[in-house]
Scaffold this active site. Structure first.
Site, mmCIF file in Angstrom:
data_model
loop_
_atom_site.group_PDB
_atom_site.id
_atom_site.type_symbol
_atom_site.label_atom_id
_atom_site.label_comp_id
_atom_site.label_asym_id
_atom_site.label_seq_id
_atom_site.Cartn_x
_atom_site.Cartn_y
_atom_site.Cartn_z
ATOM 1 N N LYS A 183 77.890 33.607 31.717
ATOM 2 C CA LYS A 183 76.598 34.723 32.013
ATOM 3 C C LYS A 183 76.951 35.700 30.699
ATOM 4 C CE LYS A 183 74.322 37.645 34.724
ATOM 5 N NZ LYS A 183 74.065 38.751 33.639
ATOM 6 N N ASP A 228 21.635 44.578 29.554
ATOM 7 C CA ASP A 228 21.489 46.050 29.137
ATOM 8 C C ASP A 228 20.155 46.794 29.794
ATOM 9 O OD1 ASP A 228 21.847 48.209 27.905
ATOM 10 O OD2 ASP A 228 21.796 47.564 25.751
ATOM 11 N N ARG A 278 36.268 51.658 26.114
ATOM 12 C CA ARG A 278 34.845 51.915 25.763
ATOM 13 C C ARG A 278 34.775 53.387 24.965
ATOM 14 N NH1 ARG A 278 30.960 48.149 26.669
ATOM 15 N NH2 ARG A 278 30.380 48.785 24.633
ATOM 16 N N GLU A 301 81.262 38.508 33.912
ATOM 17 C CA GLU A 301 80.415 38.788 34.746
ATOM 18 C C GLU A 301 80.333 37.737 35.772
ATOM 19 O OE1 GLU A 301 76.215 40.705 35.787
ATOM 20 O OE2 GLU A 301 76.608 40.381 33.830
ATOM 21 N N ARG A 325 33.259 55.872 24.962
ATOM 22 C CA ARG A 325 32.499 56.747 25.908
ATOM 23 C C ARG A 325 33.150 57.827 26.159
ATOM 24 N NH1 ARG A 325 27.708 53.776 27.148
ATOM 25 N NH2 ARG A 325 27.628 51.796 26.356
ATOM 26 N N GLY A 383 31.602 48.896 31.200
ATOM 27 C CA GLY A 383 32.022 49.919 31.028
ATOM 28 C C GLY A 383 31.026 50.956 30.770
#
Length: 818
Positions: A234, A648, A753, A370, A755, A682
Site C-alpha cells: 500500500k 425567449d 450568465r 502501512e 447578468r 438564467g
C-alpha cells in the site's frame, strides 16, 4: 506469475526481468511465460514461433509468418523443442549446419494459455492462447491438422478480438529486430546493435486517452485467504492516472484534476518512454531511506519541487486498445512490457506477489509499511469501489473531510473538525488537534476562512459536535493519523499529516496549478488567477476568484457538455461595469486546457474547445463568464448531436406562460417519439433540448426545428412568433430555432450568465419545472444542485423521417407569417 524473492517484503522493491521468467509446473498453466518469434532465413524463409512450456521452448515453423486476419490460416509445422537459452539468439548459423542461415529476433513477450492446461491442450491438438508481445498481441489459436507422414502440421490463426484486422499488412511492415533494431543485412554484416529506438511520427500516435474514474478499494482487517489474489504494497501518496501518447502526457488525480504541472519530472520521464495511446494507473510517492512511502514528505516535495516517483500498478489502455475487460494478470504483463525501458527511479512498476497474503501483511507491517492492497487476479478494471480490490491496513490512518474548526484565543484555531464518508453522506467524526506548526496554522486559517459557512453543512450526527464551531464548506480533505475510534465513532488523538489535494474538488483559486517558475514578461507558464479580488458582478459582489470557485465546483457537470465541442466566450475583463464582448477565437495566452479546432471550411481562424478543469480555470483567468457551445462535436462538425429550442419571451410575458410553452414543445416532441430535457436559462426563458445521435445533418435538424417553431406560430399566433424581430415579439414568446445551424451556439448547461444577479443556466427536471417560480437561479443555488439530467448522454435518437415530411409541409405557411 508471482514475484519471487527470499524475503517477501523485499519483493516489493524488485524490478521484473522477463528474461528470468518463472518456471511453470510441467504440464501446468504457463501464465506469464516467455514467447519469441524468430525470422529465419534458412533453406526456406519462415518464422519460428516458440512458447516457453515445461522448461523448454515448444516450437513451430510458420511458413508465411503470422497474420492479423482471422480468415488467414497460416501453416505452422511443429519442430523440435529448443532450450530456453535459444530465445535470445540472433545472428548467423553457418551454412551446412542444422538451420543454417540468418536469424532475427522478430518479436518477444509473454503469453498465457486461455485453455486451462497448456500441455494437455497441445497434446489434444488445440491450444488457445493470449500473447503480450511487441508486435503479436491478443488472442490466437494453434490447431493441429491431420497427420501428413512424419510432419506435424498445425494452423496459426488470429482470434476475432479487438486486435484482429482483416486489412492489415503485418509481417511485411516489421523488417528490424525487436532486440537490436538491426535489419537482415546489418545482422549478416555483424553490425552492432542499435540503441536508439525509432519513434513513431505524430501522425501514427493513437489518440490521447481520456481520464477514467479509478477503481477504488474496500477496507478489510485481514487479507483474503482464498486463492486467486495478488498482493501489493500500500503506497501512501497521491493517486495519479497517466494519459500518454508520444510527447503528449497528462497526469490526473483520482477526481480527474489535471495535475501535469504539479509533477513535471514524472511527466517528462513518461514523455521519454514514448508511450503510444496509454492510460496507466499508479501513485505519486516519496520514498524514505527505508524504502517506505512518506506522505508528509510528498506534500513537502510538492511545495519545494523535490524528487517524486510514480509507481504504476495497472494499465487501462495501451496502443489505443481498451484493456479494462482483461484480467488483472494480463494487464500486469502489458504494464511491465509498456514500461520495460523505465528508469526504475522516477517511473517504477509496483511489485506484487501471488498468495501468502497473511505472511506478506505481517512482513509489511514489520518493515514499517502501512499495509497491503489485495486484488483479484482475474478481475477486470471497474471504476468505483468494489470487492475486487481490498485495502488492509495496520497503522491507523484515515482520509477525512474538514468541515470546520474550533476557535482559540491563543492560536489561529484550536483544532480541525472532521467528517468521514458514510454511504454518500458525511458523518461528524470529531476533532484533530495536533500535527501543525504555528506557520502551518496561520496558512490553514486563511484557507478555512475563505470558505466559511453561516450554518453547518449537511452532516449525519451533527448534534454530537460541540458548540462554537466555525463551519466551512466541505471542500478540503486531509490525511490524519489516529490512535483509534471512540465508542460513538469519533477520532481518538487525531494528528494532521497533510492536505489530500488530489481528493479535493477541482482546484479553485487557491489551489490552481502553480509552476513555481518566475513568469517571463508577457508569458504565463502556469495558470495563476491574477486579481482574484476583482469584482465581476457589482450587484452581488461576486469576484473573479468567486467565479473561478463556481466553475471549479461545477466542473464535473459542465465539462461533459463542453468536451470536444467548439465553444465561444462572453468575457468581461473589467467586470460587468466595464465592456463585455463575445469571443469565438483564441487569444495568444489561451493555451493550457484550451485547444484549437481548425475551421473545416478554412474561412475563419481556429475555434476553441475546453476538455478539462484546467481549461475552465484558464478561461476564468481571462474573465470568461459565459460558455456558448455548438450543436456538434469536433469528431464531425456536420453531424449535430442536439436540437435546441430557446423560448425567449417578451418582457410583458409571465414565466408561467413560458413554462407552459416548454411543456407544449416537450409534448409535441414526445408525440413523435423524441425525449427532451429542460433548462432554466438564467435569464427570462427556458431551453428545451433533444439529444440526437449525430446521424443527420444540419439541414435536417434546421428544417425540423424551424418546422416546430413555425407550426406553433401558425397554430397560436397570439402566443408564439418564429421570426427574430423585436417588434413582432411584443406580447409573445419567440421560439428561437436558429441555434440549430452550423456554427451557431447556445448557452451551455451550468454556465454562468453575464447578468447583474450572477445567475446560471440550470438543468431542471420536468417535475421541477412545474413548480419553478423563475428561470433566473442564482449561481450559489445552481452550484449546490445535483444534475437532474441523468441519462442525457445515453439517449440515442434521430428525427423521425415521417415527422420531417410533415413539418416540411407546414414551413411554407410559416414563411408568409406577418
Amino acid at each position: 506469475m508471482p514475484r519471487r524473492a527470499d524475503n517477501p517484503l523485499g519483493a516489493y522493491t524488485q524490478k521484473r526481468d522477463f528474461k528470468r521468467s518463472p518456471e511453470p509446473a510441467s504440464g501446468g498453466r504457463a501464465g506469464g511465460s516467455l514467447f519469441v518469434v524468430q525470422h529465419h532465413w534458412a533453406r526456406r524463409d519462415h518464422y519460428d514461433f516458440r512458447l516457453e512450456l515445461g522448461g523448454v521452448l515448444v516450437s513451430w515453423a510458420v511458413t508465411r509468418g503470422p497474420s492479423l486476419n482471422p480468415a488467414d490460416k497460416r501453416l505452422a509445422v511443429r519442430t523440435e523443442d529448443h532450450p530456453l537459452s535459444y530465445a535470445e539468439f540472433e545472428g548467423l548459423i553457418p551454412r551446412g549446419e542444422y538451420g543454417g542461415g540468418t536469424v532475427m529476433l522478430w518479436d518477444k513477450g509473454v503469453w498465457e494459455p486461455i485453455s486451462a492446461d497448456a500441455a494437455q491442450a497441445i497434446a489434444d491438438g488445440s491450444l488457445k492462447l493470449r500473447l503480450f508481445g511487441k508486435r503479436m498481441r491478443g488472442a490466437w489459436a494453434l490447431v493441429r491438422m491431420k497427420p501428413e507422414g512424419k510432419r506435424e502440421n498445425w494452423l496459426l490463426i488470429k482470434e476475432k478480438d479487438e486486435l484482429a484486422d482483416r486489412e492489415a499488412i503485418f509481417v511485411e511492415q516489421f523488417e528490424t529486430s525487436v532486440s537490436t533494431g538491426r535489419n537482415r543485412a546489418e545482422i549478416e554484416a555483424g553490425k552492432p546493435a542499435k540503441r536508439a529506438r525509432k519513434k513513431p511520427t505524430a501522425a501514427r500516435y493513437h489518440a490521447l486517452p481520456e481520464f477514467v474514474p479509478p477503481c477504488l478499494c474496500k477496507t478489510r482487517d485481514a487479507p483474503p485467504s482464498a486463492d486467486g489474489w495478488l498482493h501489493e504494497m500500500k503506497y501512501d501518496g497521491y493517486r495519479l492516472q497517466a494519459a500518454c501518447s508520444g510527447p503528449e502526457v497528462h497526469l490526473y488525480t483520482r477526481e480527474g484534476h489535471d495535475w501535469t504541472g504539479r509533477f513535471p519530472a514524472i511527466a517528462q520521464a513518461l514523455r521519454l518512454l514514448n508511450l503510444d495511446g496509454a492510460l496507466i494507473d499508479g501513485e505519486a510517492v516519496v520514498f524514505d531511506y527505508k524504502g517506505l512511502t512518506d506522505f508528509p514528505a510528498l506534500v513537502a516535495a510538492l511545495e519545494r519541487r523535490g524528487a517524486i516517483a510514480f509507481v504504476a500498478f495497472d494499465i487501462l489502455i495501451h496502443a489505443g486498445i481498451d484493456l479494462r475487460g482483461q484480467p488483472l494478470t494480463a494487464r500486469k504483463v502489458t504494464l511491465d512490457l509498456a514500461l520495460h525501458e523505465a528508469d526504475g527511479q522516477t517511473i517504477r512498476t509496483a511489485a506484487w506477489h501471488e498468495g501468502n497474503g497473511d505472511e506478506l501483511f505481517a512482513n509489511a507491517l514489520g518493515g514499517g509499511a502501512e499495509g497491503i492492497i489485495c486484488k483479484k487476479a482475474a478481475s477486470p478494471y471497474r471504476s468505483g469501489r468494489s470487492d475486487s480490490w481490498l485495502k488492509v491496513k495496520g497503522q491507523k490512518r484515515e482520509d477525512v473531510v474538514i468541515v470546520g474548526y474550533s476557535p482559540s484565543d491563543k492560536r489561529p484555531f484550536a483544532s480541525l473538525v472532521a467528517a468521514i464518508d458514510a454511504d454518500g453522506a458525511l458523518r461528524y467524526a470529531g476533532r484533530v488537534g495536533g500535527g501543525f506548526t504555528d506557520k502551518q496554522m496561520s496558512e490553514m486559517k486563511a484557507k478555512l476562512d475563505a470558505i466559511k459557512l453561516k450554518t453547518p453543512p449537511s452532516l449525519l450526527n451533527a448534534t454530537a459536535a460541540p458548540r462554537g464551531i466555525v463551519w466551512i464548506k466541505p471542500r478540503l480533505r486531509a490525511e490524519i493519523a489516529l490512535a483509534g475510534w471512540t465508542g460513538d465513532g469519533q477520532i481518538r488523538q487525531g494528528r494532521f499529516l497533510g492536505w489530500r489535494e488530489d481528493w479535493m474538488p477541482i482546484p479553485a483559486k487557491e489551489r490552481i496549478v502553480k509552476s513555481g517558475i518566475k513568469a517571463a514578461p508577457g508569458k504565463l507558464p502556469s495558470i495563476r488567477l491574477t486579481h482574484p479580488e476583482r469584482v465581476i458582478f457589482p450587484e452581488t459582489g461576486l469576484t473573479k476568484g468567486g467565479m473561478a470557485d463556481y466553475y471549479a465546483t461545477v466542473a464535473d457537470r459542465i465539462l461533459p457538455h463542453l468536451r470536444d465541442r467548439p465553444v465561444s466566450f462572453v468575457r468581461a475583463p473589467d467586470g460587468l461595469a466595464g465592456e463585455t464582448f463575445f469571443q469565438r477565437h483564441a487569444l495568444s495566452g489561451m493555451k493550457r486546457g484550451i485547444s484549437r479546432v481548425p475551421d473545416p471550411a478554412k474561412e475563419h481562424a481556429d475555434y476553441l474547445t475546453i476538455n478539462s478543469a484546467e481549461g475552465l480555470m484558464n478561461a476564468a483567468q481571462f474573465s470568461v463568464i459565459e460558455f456558448h457551445g455548438w450543436g456538434a462535436v469536433t469528431l464531425d462538425l456536420d453531424a449535430p448531436d442536439r436540437a435546441v429550442f430557446d423560448l425567449d419571451p417578451d418582457e410583458a410575458i409571465s414565466f408561467s406562460a413560458v413554462r407552459d410553452a416548454a411543456f407544449q414543445v416537450r409534448d409535441l416532441l414526445n408525440s413523435i417519439g423524441l425525449e427532451s430535457f429542460a433548462m432554466a436559462s438564467g435569464g427570462k426563458g427556458v431551453h428545451v433540448i433533444a439529444p440526437l445521435d449525430g446521424t443527420q445533418d444540419w439541414e435536417a435538424v434546421g428544417d425540423f426545428t424551424s418546422g416546430i417553431a413555425r407550426g406553433l406560430a401558425i397554430a397560436e399566433p397570439s402566443k408564439y412568433v418564429a421570426i427574430a424581430t423585436k417588434a413582432r415579439r411584443k406580447g409573445r414568446i419567440y421560439i428561437d430555432w436558429l441555434r440549430n445551424k452550423r456554427s451557431a451556439t447556445a448557452i451551455v448547461p451550468w454556465s454562468l450568465r453575464a447578468r447583474a444577479q450572477a445567475t446560471a443556466a440550470a438543468p431542471v427536471s420536468w417535475d421541477e419545472l412545474k413548480h419553478l417560480k423563475s428561470p433566473a437561479l442564482s449561481h450559489a443555488e445552481v452550484e449546490r444542485r445535483d444534475d437532474p439530467w441523468q441519462g442525457f448522454f445515453s439517449v440515442k435518437q434521430r428525427l423521425p423521417d415521417g415527422a420531417l415530411s410533415f413539418l416540411s409541409s407546414t414551413q411554407n405557411g410559416g414563411k408568409n407569417q406577418k
